[in-house]
Design an enzyme around this catalytic site. Structure first.
Site, mmCIF file in Angstrom:
data_model
loop_
_atom_site.group_PDB
_atom_site.id
_atom_site.type_symbol
_atom_site.label_atom_id
_atom_site.label_comp_id
_atom_site.label_asym_id
_atom_site.label_seq_id
_atom_site.Cartn_x
_atom_site.Cartn_y
_atom_site.Cartn_z
ATOM 1 N N SER A 6 2.366 10.070 -3.476
ATOM 2 C CA SER A 6 2.744 9.984 -2.062
ATOM 3 C C SER A 6 4.155 10.522 -1.884
ATOM 4 O O SER A 6 5.114 10.007 -2.461
ATOM 5 C CB SER A 6 2.682 8.535 -1.581
ATOM 6 O OG SER A 6 3.316 8.435 -0.322
ATOM 7 N N HIS A 29 -0.351 13.309 -1.222
ATOM 8 C CA HIS A 29 -0.602 12.363 -0.140
ATOM 9 C C HIS A 29 0.593 12.394 0.816
ATOM 10 O O HIS A 29 1.731 12.187 0.399
ATOM 11 C CB HIS A 29 -0.782 10.968 -0.744
ATOM 12 C CG HIS A 29 -1.128 9.894 0.228
ATOM 13 N ND1 HIS A 29 -2.427 9.616 0.612
ATOM 14 C CD2 HIS A 29 -0.346 8.999 0.885
ATOM 15 C CE1 HIS A 29 -2.428 8.588 1.454
ATOM 16 N NE2 HIS A 29 -1.176 8.199 1.653
ATOM 17 N N ASP A 31 2.180 10.868 4.281
ATOM 18 C CA ASP A 31 2.099 9.731 5.200
ATOM 19 C C ASP A 31 2.744 10.071 6.536
ATOM 20 O O ASP A 31 3.957 10.229 6.635
ATOM 21 C CB ASP A 31 2.810 8.526 4.579
ATOM 22 C CG ASP A 31 2.054 7.973 3.389
ATOM 23 O OD1 ASP A 31 0.904 7.533 3.586
ATOM 24 O OD2 ASP A 31 2.594 8.004 2.266
ATOM 25 N N MET A 33 3.607 8.711 10.105
ATOM 26 C CA MET A 33 3.784 7.432 10.822
ATOM 27 C C MET A 33 4.470 7.683 12.150
ATOM 28 O O MET A 33 5.404 8.493 12.225
ATOM 29 C CB MET A 33 4.641 6.478 10.001
ATOM 30 C CG MET A 33 4.141 6.222 8.587
ATOM 31 S SD MET A 33 5.110 4.927 7.795
ATOM 32 C CE MET A 33 4.544 5.093 6.092
ATOM 33 N N HIS A 62 -2.514 11.157 5.517
ATOM 34 C CA HIS A 62 -2.798 9.766 5.896
ATOM 35 C C HIS A 62 -2.094 9.487 7.229
ATOM 36 O O HIS A 62 -0.878 9.341 7.268
ATOM 37 C CB HIS A 62 -2.285 8.834 4.785
ATOM 38 C CG HIS A 62 -2.488 7.384 5.057
ATOM 39 N ND1 HIS A 62 -1.877 6.394 4.301
ATOM 40 C CD2 HIS A 62 -3.232 6.726 5.987
ATOM 41 C CE1 HIS A 62 -2.242 5.215 4.765
ATOM 42 N NE2 HIS A 62 -3.044 5.372 5.793
ATOM 43 N N MET A 64 -1.019 7.282 9.997
ATOM 44 C CA MET A 64 -0.786 5.905 10.464
ATOM 45 C C MET A 64 -0.200 6.015 11.865
ATOM 46 O O MET A 64 0.982 5.778 12.106
ATOM 47 C CB MET A 64 0.163 5.185 9.500
ATOM 48 C CG MET A 64 -0.548 4.792 8.201
ATOM 49 S SD MET A 64 0.608 4.461 6.860
ATOM 50 C CE MET A 64 0.882 6.144 6.314
ATOM 51 N N MET A 133 -6.316 0.115 2.176
ATOM 52 C CA MET A 133 -4.891 -0.169 1.999
ATOM 53 C C MET A 133 -4.736 -1.437 1.172
ATOM 54 O O MET A 133 -5.365 -2.459 1.464
ATOM 55 C CB MET A 133 -4.201 -0.376 3.352
ATOM 56 C CG MET A 133 -4.091 0.862 4.227
ATOM 57 S SD MET A 133 -3.155 2.226 3.515
ATOM 58 C CE MET A 133 -1.577 1.445 3.168
ATOM 59 N N GLY A 138 3.015 1.105 6.224
ATOM 60 C CA GLY A 138 4.304 1.303 6.879
ATOM 61 C C GLY A 138 5.440 1.647 5.942
ATOM 62 O O GLY A 138 6.352 2.374 6.329
ATOM 63 N N PHE A 139 5.360 1.153 4.706
ATOM 64 C CA PHE A 139 6.491 1.344 3.798
ATOM 65 C C PHE A 139 6.011 1.519 2.363
ATOM 66 O O PHE A 139 5.014 0.914 1.968
ATOM 67 C CB PHE A 139 7.445 0.144 3.868
ATOM 68 C CG PHE A 139 7.978 -0.088 5.257
ATOM 69 C CD1 PHE A 139 9.100 0.609 5.705
ATOM 70 C CD2 PHE A 139 7.343 -0.960 6.121
ATOM 71 C CE1 PHE A 139 9.576 0.436 6.999
ATOM 72 C CE2 PHE A 139 7.802 -1.141 7.418
ATOM 73 C CZ PHE A 139 8.924 -0.450 7.859
ATOM 74 N N GLY A 140 6.762 2.304 1.601
ATOM 75 C CA GLY A 140 6.509 2.406 0.177
ATOM 76 C C GLY A 140 7.163 1.248 -0.553
ATOM 77 O O GLY A 140 7.951 0.489 0.024
ATOM 78 N N GLY A 141 6.809 1.100 -1.814
ATOM 79 C CA GLY A 141 7.487 0.135 -2.667
ATOM 80 C C GLY A 141 7.123 -1.323 -2.444
ATOM 81 O O GLY A 141 7.830 -2.213 -2.918
ATOM 82 N N ASP A 175 -4.304 2.690 -1.642
ATOM 83 C CA ASP A 175 -2.945 3.116 -1.296
ATOM 84 C C ASP A 175 -2.087 1.875 -1.093
ATOM 85 O O ASP A 175 -2.383 1.048 -0.225
ATOM 86 C CB ASP A 175 -3.016 3.953 -0.006
ATOM 87 C CG ASP A 175 -1.669 4.502 0.428
ATOM 88 O OD1 ASP A 175 -0.698 4.423 -0.345
ATOM 89 O OD2 ASP A 175 -1.613 5.040 1.555
ATOM 90 N N GLY A 176 -1.041 1.768 -1.911
ATOM 91 C CA GLY A 176 -0.099 0.661 -1.763
ATOM 92 C C GLY A 176 0.044 -0.143 -3.037
ATOM 93 O O GLY A 176 -0.896 -0.803 -3.477
ATOM 94 N N GLY A 177 1.206 -0.040 -3.660
ATOM 95 C CA GLY A 177 1.463 -0.861 -4.838
ATOM 96 C C GLY A 177 0.699 -0.452 -6.084
ATOM 97 O O GLY A 177 0.609 -1.223 -7.041
ATOM 98 N N GLY A 197 3.225 6.180 -4.799
ATOM 99 C CA GLY A 197 4.490 6.718 -4.319
ATOM 100 C C GLY A 197 5.632 6.360 -5.231
ATOM 101 O O GLY A 197 6.080 7.172 -6.052
ATOM 102 N N SER A 198 6.090 5.121 -5.125
ATOM 103 C CA SER A 198 7.263 4.717 -5.909
ATOM 104 C C SER A 198 6.989 4.765 -7.407
ATOM 105 O O SER A 198 7.883 5.094 -8.196
ATOM 106 C CB SER A 198 7.732 3.320 -5.477
ATOM 107 O OG SER A 198 6.670 2.411 -5.465
HETATM 108 C C1 DX5 Z 1 2.427 3.048 2.932
HETATM 109 C C2 DX5 Z 1 1.885 4.419 2.613
HETATM 110 C C3 DX5 Z 1 1.782 4.696 1.170
HETATM 111 C C4 DX5 Z 1 3.060 4.580 0.390
HETATM 112 C C5 DX5 Z 1 2.683 3.902 -0.889
HETATM 113 O O1 DX5 Z 1 2.043 2.649 4.192
HETATM 114 O O2 DX5 Z 1 0.617 4.608 3.181
HETATM 115 O O3 DX5 Z 1 1.159 5.952 0.930
HETATM 116 O O4 DX5 Z 1 3.691 5.784 0.088
HETATM 117 O O5 DX5 Z 1 3.836 3.654 -1.604
HETATM 118 P P1 DX5 Z 1 3.815 2.834 -2.975
HETATM 119 O O6 DX5 Z 1 2.917 3.575 -3.909
HETATM 120 O O7 DX5 Z 1 5.248 2.825 -3.377
HETATM 121 O O8 DX5 Z 1 3.298 1.456 -2.644
HETATM 122 ZN ZN ZN Z 2 -0.453 6.443 2.543
#
Ligand code: DX5
Ligand code: ZN
Length: 222
Positions: A6, A29, A31, A33, A62, A64, A133, A138-141, A175-177, A197-198
């Site tokens: 991501s 990927h 994102d 938003m 993606h 959002m 999800m 909304g946020f990475g990490g 997607d997420g974590g 992502g992270s």
């Molecule tokens: C969050 C995004 C993800 C985000 C995931 O809403 O849709 O794609 O980048 O980040 P990580 O992999 O760090 O959870």
């Molecule tokens: Zn995403």
């Protein structure tokens, strides 16, 4: 098993260089938003077009955003291979999925953690991918939500039934974590496409992490 880094966790001032750091990625990927559907604002069509102009990688968009019925088709027209809309935001998901496919993109539907898959079982034939999800979007990490695992298993069962009936492949993306710590239980539950992502862009060697994640997923799926 496919890994899509991501770009949300990449350096936005150097996206082209960041993309070159993950040559083993199966897709990128992106994102989008709008600060309405989620409480964060990222990038939109002009940046996706710029990414398209410097990379031949599969672009996995993606969205959002609110009103994807109105905005999503332009991403397919921009040359994205896959466009994902949130079912919570779509007014007419069947019409939208058909429109995306007509424009030459794959059509994918995303579900937030509290959105059940069952009401959409009959839509699977219209889709190329379902995105579950595993954090609130909304946020990475953020921390992976284990409470999503039963839904992943149920989604896998619904997809297996569907795939058996007409043969077309439907990917199950998370997607997420997703990280080296969580990907094994994700793969065991039936996912086959992973956004990270992270975990990827926070690694010393992002490309090695892409390969490590894929190998862990393959091994866990058996
Ligand atoms: C969050 C995004 C993800 C985000 C995931 O809403 O849709 O794609 O980048 O980040 P990580 O992999 O760090 O959870
Ligand atoms: Zn995403």
């Amino acid at each position: 098993m496919t890994i899509h880094p991501s770009l949300l966790s990449a350096d936005f001032a150097n996206l082209q260089t960041e993309i070159q750091r993950v040559p083993s990625a199966d897709g990128l990927h992106v994102d989008v938003m709008d600060n309405h559907f989620v409480p964060n604002l990222t990038l939109g069509l002009p940046v996706v077009e710029a990414i398209r102009s410097v990379s031949d990688k599969l672009l996995d968009i993606h969205l959002m955003i609110e009103d994807p019925d109105r905005w999503a088709p332009a991403y397919a027209e921009a040359g994205a291979e896959s466009v994902t809309f949130h079912v919570e935001a779509a007014a007419a998901p069947v019409r939208l999925a058909r429109e995306l496919r007509r424009l030459g993109s794959k059509a994918a539907m995303a579900l937030k953690p509290a959105t059940p898959i069952e009401p959409y079982a009959d839509l699977l034939g219209e889709l190329d991918m379902v995105l579950i999800m595993t954090v609130e979007p909304g946020f990475g990490g953020q921390k992976f939500l284990d409470l999503c695992l039963p839904k992943i298993r149920r989604a896998r069962e619904l997809i297996a039934r569907r795939t058996g009936s007409d043969g077309h492949h439907i990917a199950l993306q998370l997607d997420g974590g997703v990280s080296a710590e969580t990907i094994e239980r994700c793969a065991e539950a039936g996912a086959d496409c992973f956004v990270a992502g992270s975990a990827v862009f926070g690694a010393d060697d992002p490309d090695a992490m892409v390969n490590q994640l894929r190998e862990a997923a393959v091994a866990a799926a058996g």
